[in-house]
Design an enzyme around this catalytic site. Structure first.
Site, PDB file in Angstrom:
ATOM      1  N   HIS A  54      -7.461   9.290  -1.923  1.00 29.00           N
ATOM      2  CA  HIS A  54      -6.879   9.241  -0.579  1.00 29.00           C
ATOM      3  C   HIS A  54      -7.828   9.813   0.485  1.00 29.00           C
ATOM      4  O   HIS A  54      -8.020   9.198   1.534  1.00 29.00           O
ATOM      5  CB  HIS A  54      -5.549   9.995  -0.595  1.00 29.00           C
ATOM      6  CG  HIS A  54      -4.595   9.592   0.482  1.00 29.00           C
ATOM      7  ND1 HIS A  54      -3.242   9.612   0.317  1.00 29.00           N
ATOM      8  CD2 HIS A  54      -4.791   9.159   1.756  1.00 29.00           C
ATOM      9  CE1 HIS A  54      -2.635   9.206   1.427  1.00 29.00           C
ATOM     10  NE2 HIS A  54      -3.565   8.928   2.320  1.00 29.00           N
ATOM     11  N   LYS A  56      -2.499   5.930  -4.189  1.00 29.71           N
ATOM     12  CA  LYS A  56      -3.630   6.811  -3.826  1.00 29.71           C
ATOM     13  C   LYS A  56      -3.495   8.177  -4.481  1.00 29.71           C
ATOM     14  O   LYS A  56      -2.391   8.730  -4.566  1.00 29.71           O
ATOM     15  CB  LYS A  56      -3.701   6.996  -2.303  1.00 29.71           C
ATOM     16  CG  LYS A  56      -3.603   5.716  -1.500  1.00 29.71           C
ATOM     17  CD  LYS A  56      -3.937   5.920  -0.030  1.00 29.71           C
ATOM     18  CE  LYS A  56      -3.634   4.668   0.775  1.00 29.71           C
ATOM     19  NZ  LYS A  56      -2.223   4.502   1.148  1.00 29.71           N
ATOM     20  N   ASP A  60       0.841  -1.208   0.000  1.00 32.64           N
ATOM     21  CA  ASP A  60       0.000   0.000   0.000  1.00 32.64           C
ATOM     22  C   ASP A  60       0.874   1.256   0.000  1.00 32.64           C
ATOM     23  O   ASP A  60       1.540   1.561   0.987  1.00 32.64           O
ATOM     24  CB  ASP A  60      -0.884  -0.010   1.259  1.00 32.64           C
ATOM     25  CG  ASP A  60      -1.809   1.190   1.329  1.00 32.64           C
ATOM     26  OD1 ASP A  60      -2.866   1.140   0.678  1.00 32.64           O
ATOM     27  OD2 ASP A  60      -1.476   2.173   2.018  1.00 32.64           O
ATOM     28  N   TYR A  86       3.093   9.706  -0.120  1.00 30.67           N
ATOM     29  CA  TYR A  86       4.162   9.089   0.684  1.00 30.67           C
ATOM     30  C   TYR A  86       5.542   9.276   0.035  1.00 30.67           C
ATOM     31  O   TYR A  86       6.549   8.890   0.637  1.00 30.67           O
ATOM     32  CB  TYR A  86       3.921   7.581   0.891  1.00 30.67           C
ATOM     33  CG  TYR A  86       2.645   7.199   1.588  1.00 30.67           C
ATOM     34  CD1 TYR A  86       1.847   8.137   2.238  1.00 30.67           C
ATOM     35  CD2 TYR A  86       2.207   5.877   1.601  1.00 30.67           C
ATOM     36  CE1 TYR A  86       0.666   7.776   2.872  1.00 30.67           C
ATOM     37  CE2 TYR A  86       1.027   5.504   2.239  1.00 30.67           C
ATOM     38  CZ  TYR A  86       0.262   6.462   2.856  1.00 30.67           C
ATOM     39  OH  TYR A  86      -0.909   6.089   3.473  1.00 30.67           O
TER      40      TYR A  86
HETATM   41  N1  LIG Z   1      -5.626   6.038   3.709  1.00 27.71           N
HETATM   42  C1  LIG Z   1      -5.142   6.788   4.687  1.00 27.71           C
HETATM   43  O1  LIG Z   1      -5.569   7.936   4.885  1.00 27.71           O
HETATM   44  C2  LIG Z   1      -4.072   6.252   5.550  1.00 27.71           C
HETATM   45  C3  LIG Z   1      -3.425   5.096   5.185  1.00 27.71           C
HETATM   46  N2  LIG Z   1      -2.453   4.545   5.981  1.00 27.71           N
HETATM   47  C4  LIG Z   1      -1.839   3.265   5.540  1.00 27.71           C
HETATM   48  O2  LIG Z   1      -1.945   2.324   6.612  1.00 27.71           O
HETATM   49  C5  LIG Z   1      -0.653   1.833   6.924  1.00 27.71           C
HETATM   50  C6  LIG Z   1      -0.533   1.398   8.385  1.00 27.71           C
HETATM   51  O3  LIG Z   1      -0.801   2.456   9.274  1.00 27.71           O
HETATM   52  P1  LIG Z   1       0.354   3.155  10.144  1.00 27.71           P
HETATM   53  O4  LIG Z   1      -0.185   4.465  10.592  1.00 27.71           O
HETATM   54  O5  LIG Z   1       1.557   3.153   9.335  1.00 27.71           O
HETATM   55  O6  LIG Z   1       0.497   2.299  11.458  1.00 27.71           O
HETATM   56  P2  LIG Z   1       0.305   0.804  12.027  1.00 27.71           P
HETATM   57  O7  LIG Z   1      -0.951   0.776  12.793  1.00 27.71           O
HETATM   58  O8  LIG Z   1       0.503  -0.209  10.947  1.00 27.71           O
HETATM   59  O9  LIG Z   1       1.495   0.750  13.073  1.00 27.71           O
HETATM   60  C7  LIG Z   1       2.839   0.887  12.686  1.00 27.71           C
HETATM   61  C8  LIG Z   1       3.690   0.889  13.937  1.00 27.71           C
HETATM   62  O10 LIG Z   1       3.528  -0.351  14.636  1.00 27.71           O
HETATM   63  C9  LIG Z   1       4.801  -0.916  14.874  1.00 27.71           C
HETATM   64  N3  LIG Z   1       4.687  -2.386  14.751  1.00 27.71           N
HETATM   65  C10 LIG Z   1       4.337  -3.087  13.645  1.00 27.71           C
HETATM   66  N4  LIG Z   1       4.345  -4.408  13.907  1.00 27.71           N
HETATM   67  C11 LIG Z   1       4.728  -4.548  15.201  1.00 27.71           C
HETATM   68  C12 LIG Z   1       4.936  -5.665  16.029  1.00 27.71           C
HETATM   69  N5  LIG Z   1       4.741  -6.909  15.570  1.00 27.71           N
HETATM   70  N6  LIG Z   1       5.324  -5.446  17.320  1.00 27.71           N
HETATM   71  C13 LIG Z   1       5.527  -4.189  17.769  1.00 27.71           C
HETATM   72  N7  LIG Z   1       5.337  -3.071  17.026  1.00 27.71           N
HETATM   73  C14 LIG Z   1       4.935  -3.254  15.740  1.00 27.71           C
HETATM   74  C15 LIG Z   1       5.715  -0.359  13.807  1.00 27.71           C
HETATM   75  O11 LIG Z   1       7.061  -0.341  14.268  1.00 27.71           O
HETATM   76  P3  LIG Z   1       8.226  -1.197  13.513  1.00 27.71           P
HETATM   77  O12 LIG Z   1       8.436  -0.569  12.190  1.00 27.71           O
HETATM   78  O13 LIG Z   1       9.375  -1.046  14.452  1.00 27.71           O
HETATM   79  O14 LIG Z   1       7.757  -2.617  13.427  1.00 27.71           O
HETATM   80  C16 LIG Z   1       5.169   1.053  13.645  1.00 27.71           C
HETATM   81  O15 LIG Z   1       5.705   1.917  14.611  1.00 27.71           O
HETATM   82  C17 LIG Z   1       0.266   3.004   6.526  1.00 27.71           C
HETATM   83  O16 LIG Z   1       1.634   2.643   6.488  1.00 27.71           O
HETATM   84  C18 LIG Z   1      -0.361   3.405   5.213  1.00 27.71           C
HETATM   85  O17 LIG Z   1       0.039   2.504   4.189  1.00 27.71           O
HETATM   86  C19 LIG Z   1      -2.114   5.147   7.177  1.00 27.71           C
HETATM   87  C20 LIG Z   1      -2.717   6.329   7.563  1.00 27.71           C
HETATM   88  C21 LIG Z   1      -3.733   6.977   6.789  1.00 27.71           C
HETATM   89  O1  LIG Z   2      -0.727   8.327   5.978  1.00 20.77           O
HETATM   90  C1  LIG Z   2      -1.689   8.712   5.334  1.00 20.77           C
HETATM   91  O2  LIG Z   2      -2.150   8.048   4.399  1.00 20.77           O
HETATM   92  C2  LIG Z   2      -2.351   9.966   5.658  1.00 20.77           C
HETATM   93  O3  LIG Z   2      -3.334  10.245   5.077  1.00 20.77           O
HETATM   94  C3  LIG Z   2      -1.856  10.902   6.713  1.00 20.77           C
HETATM   95  O4  LIG Z   2      -2.840  11.830   7.011  1.00 20.77           O
HETATM   96  C4  LIG Z   2      -1.491  10.292   8.011  1.00 20.77           C
HETATM   97  O5  LIG Z   2      -2.614   9.611   8.533  1.00 20.77           O
HETATM   98  C5  LIG Z   2      -0.984  11.303   8.991  1.00 20.77           C
HETATM   99  O6  LIG Z   2      -1.225  11.145  10.129  1.00 20.77           O
HETATM  100  C6  LIG Z   2      -0.204  12.480   8.561  1.00 20.77           C
HETATM  101  O7  LIG Z   2       0.197  13.220   9.704  1.00 20.77           O
END
Ligand SMILES: NC(=O)C1=CN([C@@H]2O[C@H](COP(=O)(O)OP(=O)(O)OC[C@H]3O[C@@H](n4cnc5c(N)ncnc54)[C@H](OP(=O)(O)O)[C@@H]3O)[C@@H](O)[C@H]2O)C=CC1
Ligand SMILES: O=C(O)C(=O)[C@@H](O)[C@H](O)C(=O)CO
Length: 281
Positions: free
Chosen positions: A110, A77, A47, A52
């Site tokens: 997005h 996105k 994703d 990003y």
């Molecule tokens: N459409 C939208 O508006 C949005 C989309 N997204 C998408 O969703 C994805 C996931 O959300 P995101 O906000 O990144 O966060 P997550 O909820 O996936 O959490 C990520 C965090 O969890 C930690 N983590 C992951 N696995 C473990 C584990 N097994 N044990 C302990 N810690 C763990 C990671 O650290 P570590 O790297 O050390 O494992 C990192 O700090 C994004 O990367 C993006 O692709 C996110 C926000 C908004």
């Molecule tokens: O990560 C994404 O896809 C976002 O849309 C961002 O808004 C993200 O959730 C964020 O927190 C940026 O500060």
């Protein structure tokens, strides 16, 4: 050993892995290696997003893996600055060029950005891009039921996917029903609450002890057992493998309900309300 991640079927007939790798803030050469490690573990759904700034390294990791393109499910996105119809069509092509691919498995809007009021145009452009063969499945992200109804009414096309914020502090029971009613598959963003305290809640720890699993595996399984596809981010190969090793157990209805009970009224991670959220440009 490569993990085998099962698939489910979207409303347009295309298969989608039941969990995927999130890449928010994963960038550069190190980021490319982290994505490659996930692919080597068995992740096939990756994703990304134009916002990003990592579409290039996602494409590079795919090529370096040596795994055929057809085995992947690649998502990107559309940012708000390209919601106009012509801009959106160009943006899809620019994203493909940055990835070095000739089609996306999924491309999503997005954020609806309702104050700009251009998301219907953006949706019309994705419908066209799908007809042109640039995208297999088209979808949205952060769309509320009223945004869904508007694009469906104005184009006759229902999104295959809606990617929304979902984790144990923000369980969105009503919103899930609204998507299900419309035949839309929900993906969870920040499924682990971005590594928040929810991973240390006693109810999660108790269930983890029962199954001999880690808290992140319990939360990942909670999503899957609710019919949601979690998009899990990890830069750590051990965590990546751990998060995807969840296909030898399932939660009971009571365990799912117990985790749902962690919901908070103000549980959003950053208070990002889709009706208010604005992208910075
Ligand atoms: N459409 C939208 O508006 C949005 C989309 N997204 C998408 O969703 C994805 C996931 O959300 P995101 O906000 O990144 O966060 P997550 O909820 O996936 O959490 C990520 C965090 O969890 C930690 N983590 C992951 N696995 C473990 C584990 N097994 N044990 C302990 N810690 C763990 C990671 O650290 P570590 O790297 O050390 O494992 C990192 O700090 C994004 O990367 C993006 O692709 C996110 C926000 C908004
Ligand atoms: O990560 C994404 O896809 C976002 O849309 C961002 O808004 C993200 O959730 C964020 O927190 C940026 O500060």
């Amino acid at each position: 050993m490569t993990l085998n991640i099962p698939t489910l079927t979207l409303n347009d007939g295309h298969p989608l892995p039941v969990l995927g790798l999130g890449t928010y803030q994963i960038r550069g050469g190190e980021g490319m290696q982290q994505i490659l490690a996930a692919i080597q573990s068995g992740y096939r759904l990756i994703d990304s997003a134009t916002n990003y700034d990592n579409e290039g390294i996602v494409g590079e990791a795919i090529r370096r893996s040596g795994i055929p393109r057809s085995e992947f499910f690649i998502t990107s996105k559309l940012p708000g600055k390209y919601h106009g119809y012509e801009d959106a069509l160009m943006a899809v092509q620019e994203s493909l060029a940055r990835m070095g691919l000739d089609y996306f498995d999924l491309f999503i809007i997005h954020w609806p950005l309702p104050k700009r009021d251009k998301y219907v145009e953006a949706w019309q452009a994705l419908v066209t891009a799908q007809k042109l063969g640039l995208i297999r499945s088209i979808g949205v992200s952060n769309f509320e039921p009223e945004h869904l109804d508007r694009i469906i009414a104005e184009t006759g096309v229902t999104p295959a996917v809606n990617q929304i914020e979902l984790h144990p502090y923000w369980v969105q029971e009503q919103n899930l029903l609204e998507n299900e009613k419309r035949g839309i598959l929900v993906e969870a963003w920040s499924p682990l609450g971005r590594g928040s305290a929810s991973m240390h809640e006693q109810v999660v720890l108790d269930i983890a002890n029962k199954y001999g699993k880690t808290p992140s595996q319990i939360i990942t399984r909670w999503h899957i057992d609710r019919g949601i596809v979690p998009i899990l981010r990890s830069t750590n190969p051990v965590h990546q493998r751990e998060n995807a090793a969840v296909f030898d157990f399932a939660l009971t209805t009571d365990e799912i309900a117990a985790i749902n009970g962690l919901n908070k009224l103000d549980g959003r991670i950053d208070g990002q309300d889709p009706n208010e959220y604005e992208e910075f440009e």
